[in-house]
Scaffold this active site. Structure first.
Site, PDB file in Angstrom:
ATOM      1  N   SER A   1      -5.778   3.445  12.281  1.00 40.06           N
ATOM      2  CA  SER A   1      -5.548   2.097  12.814  1.00 40.06           C
ATOM      3  C   SER A   1      -4.075   1.862  13.142  1.00 40.06           C
ATOM      4  O   SER A   1      -3.552   2.453  14.054  1.00 40.06           O
ATOM      5  CB  SER A   1      -6.088   1.047  11.833  1.00 40.06           C
ATOM      6  OG  SER A   1      -7.371   1.414  11.389  1.00 40.06           O
TER       7      SER A   1
ATOM      8  N   HIS B   1      -9.886   2.263  16.545  1.00 35.70           N
ATOM      9  CA  HIS B   1     -10.970   1.277  16.665  1.00 35.70           C
ATOM     10  C   HIS B   1     -10.373  -0.074  17.051  1.00 35.70           C
ATOM     11  O   HIS B   1      -9.162  -0.260  16.959  1.00 35.70           O
ATOM     12  CB  HIS B   1     -11.741   1.182  15.325  1.00 35.70           C
ATOM     13  CG  HIS B   1     -10.917   0.686  14.193  1.00 35.70           C
ATOM     14  ND1 HIS B   1     -11.077  -0.554  13.639  1.00 35.70           N
ATOM     15  CD2 HIS B   1      -9.890   1.249  13.522  1.00 35.70           C
ATOM     16  CE1 HIS B   1     -10.207  -0.728  12.673  1.00 35.70           C
ATOM     17  NE2 HIS B   1      -9.468   0.343  12.572  1.00 35.70           N
TER      18      HIS B   1
END
Lengths: 243, 67
Positions: free
Chosen positions: A122, A145
Site C-alpha cells: 500500500s 490496491h
C-alpha cells in the site's frame, strides 16, 4: 602513584558492567551486539504500520513519521552522511504520513537506495519507489490496491472526490518515481480475482521489477554496492583521487 | 486520517467489548442489537440480504426494540 581505584569503585564498575549486559539481554536477547564501523551510509528502517496524525493502538508495531522526518533532515544536513539505505517491511498505514516520508526521501540531495524485505504494501509502494534506486528481495511482496475508508461518511460526493484525489496523489507519485506507467499501475490496482478480500494485485519479487515498479531484485549486498557506486558518482571527478 | 493498508480495520483497532451484543430476528429481519440490561434492545446493524429491510424505518440502527 596508585592507578587502581578503591575496592568500592571496582565493585561499582563490575555492577555497572553486569547491569549493562542484563539490559542488553532483556532488550535485544543477546549479551553482545555488533557495532557498525564508522560509515558514511545511514540506514533508515520503516517497519510495521506507518503512523501519522493518530496514534495507533498498542498492539500495532509502528514507524512514526515524527521520528523519521527529523532524521531525514539531519541526514541531509550531516556532511559525514553521504548515502541513505531505506529498509522497508511495512503493511502501509497513514496516506499523508507515507507520502510525506516519500517526498522527503525523494527530495534528498544525497544518493538513496531502498530495499523491500518481507512486504512493502500500500503506502509502502511510494516509499519504496521514492529512493533513487530500489531493490526488492526475491520473496518480498507488494500489495497494490485502492484506498479505502470505513465509518460514517458525511457528504458522500465530496468525500468520494477527496478519496479520488488522494488516490491520484499516490498514483502520480509512484508513476513519476518509477518506470511503471499510470495505465499499468491502475490496472494492477483494480485487478479482480487476485486478492481474497479486495481488488488489487500482490506482486512478488521479480514481478515488481517486470512491472517497472522496482529497479532490481537484490538484497543488502546489491544495495550497498549500488549505493557506494552512486556516492562515487555523486562526488564527481574533482573529489576523486588522481592516480 | 485515512489508512492505506491491506489489513482489516479490526486487525489495527481492537474490537470493542461485545458482551452485551445480541443477534435476533425482528419482523423476520436479522439484526445486531445492544442489550441495555433492562429488557430493551437497540439496533446496531441490519444484517439482512433483503434491500427492503434497509428502507424500513422500524429497522433503522438506533431504534429501540422491546424484547
Amino acid at each position: 602513584m596508585n592507578m587502581k581505584g578503591s575496592p568500592q569503585e571496582n565493585d561499582k564498575q563490575q555492577d555497572q558492567s553486569k547491569s549493562s549486559i542484563v539490559d542488553k539481554i532483556q532488550q535485544l536477547g543477546q549479551s553482545n551486539v555488533p557495532q557498525p564501523a564508522d560509515s558514511n551510509i545511514h540506514v533508515l528502517p520503516v517497519i510495521g504500520q506507518v503512523e501519522g496524525h493518530v496514534q495507533l493502538p498498542s498492539q500495532n508495531k509502528t514507524t512514526k513519521y515524527e521520528h523519521l522526518i527529523p532524521q531525514l533532515i539531519a541526514i541531509e544536513q550531516n556532511p559525514k552522511i553521504e548515502g541513505l539505505v531505506v529498509l522497508l517491511n511495512t503493511v502501509g498505514g497513514d496516506v499523508e504520513a507515507g507520502l510525506a516520508i516519500s517526498e522527503m526521501i525523494a527530495s534528498l540531495s544525497k544518493p538513496t537506495v531502498s530495499i523491500v524485505l518481507g512486504g512493502g504494501h500500500s503506502i509502502g509502494v511510494p516509499i519504496a519507489v521514492s529512493a533513487d534506486y530500489s531493490f526488492i528481495v526475491e520473496t518480498a511482496t507488494m500489495t497494490i490496491h485502492p484506498i479505502r475508508m470505513t465509518g460514517l461518511v458525511i457528504g458522500v460526493p465530496q468525500t468520494f472526490e477527496y478519496m479520488d484525489k488522494m488516490q491520484d496523489r499516490v498514483v502520480n507519485f509512484v508513476t513519476h518515481h518509477s518506470d511503471v506507467d499510470e495505465e499499468k499501475f491502475k490496472e494492477l490496482m483494480f485487478a479482480k480475482g487476485n486478492l481474497t478480500r479486495d481488488i488489487g494485485t500482490n506482486v512478488v519479487g521479480q514481478q515488481a521489477v517486470d512491472h517497472g515498479l522496482i529497479d532490481a531484485v537484490g538484497g543488502v549486498k546489491e544495495a550497498m554496492e549500488k549505493l557506494n557506486q552512486m556516492i562515487g558518482d555523486n562526488k564527481g571527478p574533482e573529489n576523486q583521487v588522481v592516480q | 486520517m485515512i489508512l492505506y493498508t491491506p489489513l482489516s480495520e479490526h486487525d489495527i483497532f481492537p474490537r470493542q467489548d461485545e458482551s452485551n451484543v445480541v443477534y435476533h430476528k425482528h419482523k423476520n429481519c436479522p439484526v445486531k442489537c445492544m442489550d441495555d440490561g433492562n429488557g430493551k434492545r437497540q439496533i446496531v446493524q441490519v444484517l439482512s440480504t433483503d434491500p427492503s429491510h434497509y428502507m424500513d424505518p422500524e429497522l433503522q440502527p438506533g431504534q429501540w426494540l422491546d424484547s
